[in-house]
Design an enzyme around this catalytic site. Structure first.
Site, PDB file in Angstrom:
ATOM      1  N   GLY A  83      -2.536  81.748  54.230  1.00 46.73           N
ATOM      2  CA  GLY A  83      -3.385  81.180  55.268  1.00 46.73           C
ATOM      3  C   GLY A  83      -2.891  81.519  56.661  1.00 46.73           C
ATOM      4  O   GLY A  83      -1.784  82.036  56.840  1.00 46.73           O
ATOM      5  N   CYS A 113       4.162  67.729  45.766  1.00 46.79           N
ATOM      6  CA  CYS A 113       4.493  69.152  45.869  1.00 46.79           C
ATOM      7  C   CYS A 113       5.539  69.380  46.951  1.00 46.79           C
ATOM      8  O   CYS A 113       6.494  70.143  46.767  1.00 46.79           O
ATOM      9  CB  CYS A 113       3.236  69.966  46.157  1.00 46.79           C
ATOM     10  SG  CYS A 113       3.515  71.761  46.226  1.00 46.79           S
ATOM     11  N   GLY A 147       4.027  76.335  57.780  1.00 46.40           N
ATOM     12  CA  GLY A 147       2.973  76.187  58.774  1.00 46.40           C
ATOM     13  C   GLY A 147       2.492  74.765  58.942  1.00 46.40           C
ATOM     14  O   GLY A 147       1.389  74.543  59.454  1.00 46.40           O
ATOM     15  N   CYS A 174      -5.170  71.867  44.886  1.00 47.58           N
ATOM     16  CA  CYS A 174      -5.085  73.306  44.635  1.00 47.58           C
ATOM     17  C   CYS A 174      -5.286  73.657  43.166  1.00 47.58           C
ATOM     18  O   CYS A 174      -5.806  74.735  42.855  1.00 47.58           O
ATOM     19  CB  CYS A 174      -3.754  73.866  45.140  1.00 47.58           C
ATOM     20  SG  CYS A 174      -2.287  73.269  44.258  1.00 47.58           S
TER      21      CYS A 174
END
Length: 383
Positions: free
Chosen positions: A4, A95, A119, A192
Site C-alpha cells: 500500500g 496481528c 506505515g 484481511c
C-alpha cells in the site's frame, strides 16, 4: 511493506533519513488471492508485487517472509475461538501483538536490525519514563488504537515515519512526487483473511450452528434462534421473537451466552453502557501513576470510535460478577466507569472488544472487555 501507499512512503522516508533499509512483505496465507477486488482485503500476490516494485524504485533489498503458519495460529484460529466463546475479537490488534511487532520484530532484531518501521499513523515521544506512544497529528487517520497492545520493549524498536503527517492526501501527493505508481491505490479495509467482507458467512463455514433459546433478562424464553453466533450485540432485525415486549417496544440483542447457547434481548436503553471491565491488559510503558487508585482517562472501544471520558482503576476480580465470557485465569482487571456528565454512554459493547486507555494523546494501554454493565447497573456498582 504491505503493498500500500502508506508503507511505501514510510520506506521512502526511512531511506531519505539515511537509515539502512530493507523491505519486507509478510506472506500471511499459504493460498493468497491472486488479485485484489477494489479495496477488499490485503496481502495478496498483487500486493507483494506492488511492494517489490516500490523497493526496486527505492533501491533497497526486498524479501517476502512467510509467517502464514504463525498468522493462522495466533490470529485466524484465535478469531474463530473468540467467536465460538461468544466474544467479538479485533484481529488487527491481535496481528500487531503477535505478528508485526512480535514475530517480525523478533526476527528483525535477531538479524541485527534496530527497528521495524511501518506505515501506521501514530507518534512516538521520548518522555521522562521512556518512549511513549501517542496519537497521530491527524486524528482522522490516527491508528494508535490498533497499536495499544504494544509494550515498552516493543516501542523501543518501532519507527512510525508518517505520524506527523496531517492528512492521507498529503501522503498520496508525496508518493506521486516520488514516482511511486501505487499513489492512488485504494486503502484496504475489512478483515484481511475475509476479503469479501462476509464475516458471518465465513464463520458459518468454521463453526457449527446449534439452535437455542432467545430469552429476556429474567430468563423467560421469548423466541428461538438457529445459532447464537449469528447474532451481534445491538441487533434488532431478524430476531424472530414470537410475541412483543410488554411495553410494545422493540427488543435488541443485549448479550450472547455461549455456554447455555442463549441470546439475551431487552429494551434499547439497556444497551447504554456505564461501566466496562476486563482482563488481558497490557501497558505501553510506565504510566507514572498508581493504577490501583482511580485515575482520569479516556476510553476508546473501536478503531474509529470517539474516545469518552472515564475513571479507571486496577482491581481484583469480583467473583460474584463473573460471566460466561470472563477469562477464568484472570485475577485482576481494569474497571472503567464512563463519565456520563461529559459523554454519552457507550453503545453496543461486546465482550472480546479491546478498550484502549488514553491520557491526553498518550496511549496508556489496553484491555479485553469481559463485562459491560448498563448505565443503571454501572452506577449502582460504583456507588
Amino acid at each position: 511493506m504491505s503493498g500500500g501507499v502508506d508503507s511505501a512512503v514510510a520506506a521512502a522516508r526511512a531511506v531519505e533519513a539515511g537509515h539502512d533499509v530493507v523491505g519486507v512483505h509478510l506472506a500471511l496465507s499459504r493460498m493468497p488471492g491472486t488479485l485484489r477486488t477494489g479495496s477488499r482485503g490485503c496481502c495478496t500476490i498483487e500486493d507483494a508485487m506492488d511492494a517489490r516494485r516500490v523497493a526496486n524504485l527505492l533501491g533497497i533489498p526486498f524479501y517476502v517472509w512467510d509467517f502464514s503458519e504463525r498468522f493462522a495460529a495466533d490470529v485466524v484460529d484465535d478469531f474463530v475461538a473468540e467467536y465460538e466463546a461468544g466474544r467479538t475479537p479485533n484481529p488487527c490488534l491481535r496481528c500487531n501483538e503477535k505478528i508485526k511487532f512480535a514475530a517480525l520484530l523478533d526476527k528483525a532484531i535477531a538479524l541485527g536490525f534496530d527497528a521495524v518501521a511501518t506505515g501506521h499513523y501514530a507518534t512516538l515521544v521520548d518522555g521522562p519514563g521512556g518512549r511513549e506512544l501517542h496519537r497521530a497529528s491527524a486524528w482522522a487517520k490516527d491508528q494508535s488504537y490498533v497499536l495499544g497492545v504494544l509494550t515498552a520493549e516493543q516501542l523501543a524498536h518501532c519507527y512510525f515515519p508518517l505520524g506527523d503527517t496531517p492528512s492521507k492526501e498529503l501522503i498520496r501527493a508525496e508518493a506521486e512526487e516520488r514516482g511511486i505508481q501505487i499513489a492512488r491505490k485504494p486503502d484496504s479495509h475489512d478483515i484481511c483473511f475475509i476479503p469479501d467482507g462476509d464475516t458471518r458467512g465465513w464463520l458459518n463455514e468454521k463453526l457449527e450452528r446449534a439452535p437455542g433459546d432467545i430469552v429476556d433478562e429474567s430468563g423467560a424464553v421469548v423466541g428461538r434462534h438457529d445459532g447464537a453466533r449469528g447474532y451481534t450485540i445491538g441487533q434488532r432485525r431478524g430476531l424472530a421473537i414470537g410475541h412483543p415486549a410488554p411495553d410494545g417496544k422493540p427488543r435488541y440483542v443485549l448479550s450472547i451466552r455461549p455456554v447455555s447457547n442463549q441470546v439475551v434481548v431487552g429494551p434499547k436503553d439497556r444497551l447504554a453502557i456505564g461501566r466496562i471491565a476486563g482482563g488481558r491488559f497490557s501497558l505501553t510503558g510506565d504510566p507514572g501513576l498508581d493504577l490501583a487508585e482511580p485515575f482520569d482517562c479516556e476510553v476508546q472501544i473501536r478503531a474509529h470510535a470517539d474516545p469518552v471520558p472515564a475513571t479507571a482503576r486496577l482491581a481484583r476480580i469480583d467473583e460474584a460478577r463473573r460471566t460466561e465470557q470472563h477469562r477464568a485465569e484472570a485475577t485482576h482487571e481494569i474497571v472503567a466507569d464512563i463519565d456520563l456528565e461529559h459523554a454519552e454512554p457507550l453503545l453496543g459493547v461486546a465482550p472480546g472488544q479491546s478498550a484502549v486507555l488514553y491520557i491526553g494523546s498518550r496511549v496508556l494501554g489496553q484491555f479485553t472487555i469481559d463485562r459491560a454493565l448498563p448505565v443503571d447497573d454501572g452506577r449502582t456498582a460504583s456507588a
